[in-house]
Enzyme design. Structure first.
Site, PDB file in Angstrom:
ATOM      1  CG  ASP A 105     111.236 -47.309  -8.259  1.00 36.58           C
ATOM      2  OD1 ASP A 105     109.663 -47.710  -8.190  1.00 36.58           O
ATOM      3  OD2 ASP A 105     111.847 -48.693  -8.731  1.00 36.58           O
ATOM      4  CG  HIS A 122     109.243 -46.730 -19.032  1.00 39.28           C
ATOM      5  ND1 HIS A 122     107.693 -46.418 -18.477  1.00 39.28           N
ATOM      6  CD2 HIS A 122     108.551 -47.029 -20.348  1.00 39.28           C
ATOM      7  CE1 HIS A 122     106.666 -47.650 -19.869  1.00 39.28           C
ATOM      8  NE2 HIS A 122     107.115 -47.914 -20.631  1.00 39.28           N
ATOM      9  CB  THR A 160     101.915 -53.170 -14.450  1.00 39.44           C
ATOM     10  OG1 THR A 160     101.785 -52.333 -16.040  1.00 39.44           O
ATOM     11  CG2 THR A 160     101.266 -54.502 -15.458  1.00 39.44           C
TER      12      THR A 160
END
Ligand code: APR
Length: 242
Positions: free
Chosen positions: A97, A112, A182
């Protein structure tokens, strides 16, 4: 633990962005995967099967992230980074993001990828120029039809080896790893906490709920990141970036 640490690595996941209003993945009520199937939305096969739907899902996520702001958890990490020499602090995130960067963190290891960047789905030919892509859902090369795709790592895809290598070296060389927000369900990212633990680092988890990494933790802070991080990092209640 923080004051005594010489070399700190922080691994973040979707939970650190939850309080900014970005849905997580596996949280039952709000998580993306509660409504969509990961294999349909975040894989090459899923994209090739229905590029328009998956492209629009990523557009929706991009637009949503553009409307939200980093929260006190992101800001605490950005302030903390500025107080440490480069080699003493490494921020590794699974998030795409960009909120760490918008909060002021630099040199973020994005395992990622990045929601706000696109790349070609198939190996680009000479005719494939990003600035000439023909608009559409998804945009494509006007000459050979190659599709654009989000520059994020999909399930079943390899992470960028340079980024992963740097993250693994940092995890092996640190004496403290903070694991923030996470579920610890996705590898190799989650494996970084186990690497650090095996390398005798202390592992501190910040997560209001249980995670799959709890057994690797020396200390667990059952608290939202925006509350715990300013206190753990001693960065105080810093004003949110405008
Ligand atoms: N502060 C800290 N942690 C929080 C907060 C909060 N305010 N709110 C939720 N959490 C925790 C949840 O308890 C959960 O353990 O954040 C975690 C979010 O877990 P996931 O939704 O599974 O996200 P993440 O672990 O980052 O997923 C890893 O999987 O889907 C793929 O590529 C995707 O990067 C993602 C990866």
């Amino acid at each position: 633990m923080v004051a005594a640490a010489k070399n700190i690595v922080v691994l973040t996941g979707a939970g650190i962005s939850a309080e900014s209003g970005v849905p997580t993945f596996r949280d039952a009520q709000t998580g993306f995967w509660a409504r969509y199937r990961p294999e349909d939305m975040a894989s090459q096969a899923g994209y090739r099967a229905n590029p328009a739907m998956v492209w629009r899902w990523y557009e929706h996520r991009r637009e949503m992230v553009a409307r939200v702001k980093p929260n006190a958890g992101h800001v605490a990490l950005a302030v903390f980074e500025k107080r440490h020499a480069a080699g003493q602090f490494t921020l590794v995130t699974q998030n795409v993001d960009g909120l760490h960067q918008r909060a002021g963190s630099t040199d973020v290891l994005c395992l990622h990828g990045d929601l706000n960047t696109q790349r070609w789905l198939d190996a680009p030919k000479d005719c494939c120029r990003l600035d000439e892509a023909v608009a559409g859902d998804p945009p494509r090369c006007g000459r050979c039809g190659n599709l654009l795709r989000p520059a994020v790592v999909w399930f079943g895809e390899a992470l960028a080896s340079r980024v992963l290598d740097r993250a693994q070296q940092a995890a092996e060389g640190c004496d403290l790893m903070l694991v923030v927000g996470t579920a610890g369900a996705v590898y190799p990212a989650a494996g970084l906490a186990r690497l650090a633990s095996r390398a005798r680092a202390s592992v501190l988890i910040v997560n209001p709920a249980q995670s799959e990494l709890d057994d690797a933790a020396d200390l667990i802070v059952r608290s939202p990141a925006s509350v715990a991080l300013p206190r753990i990092l001693g960065t105080g209640e810093t004003r949110i970036a405008a």
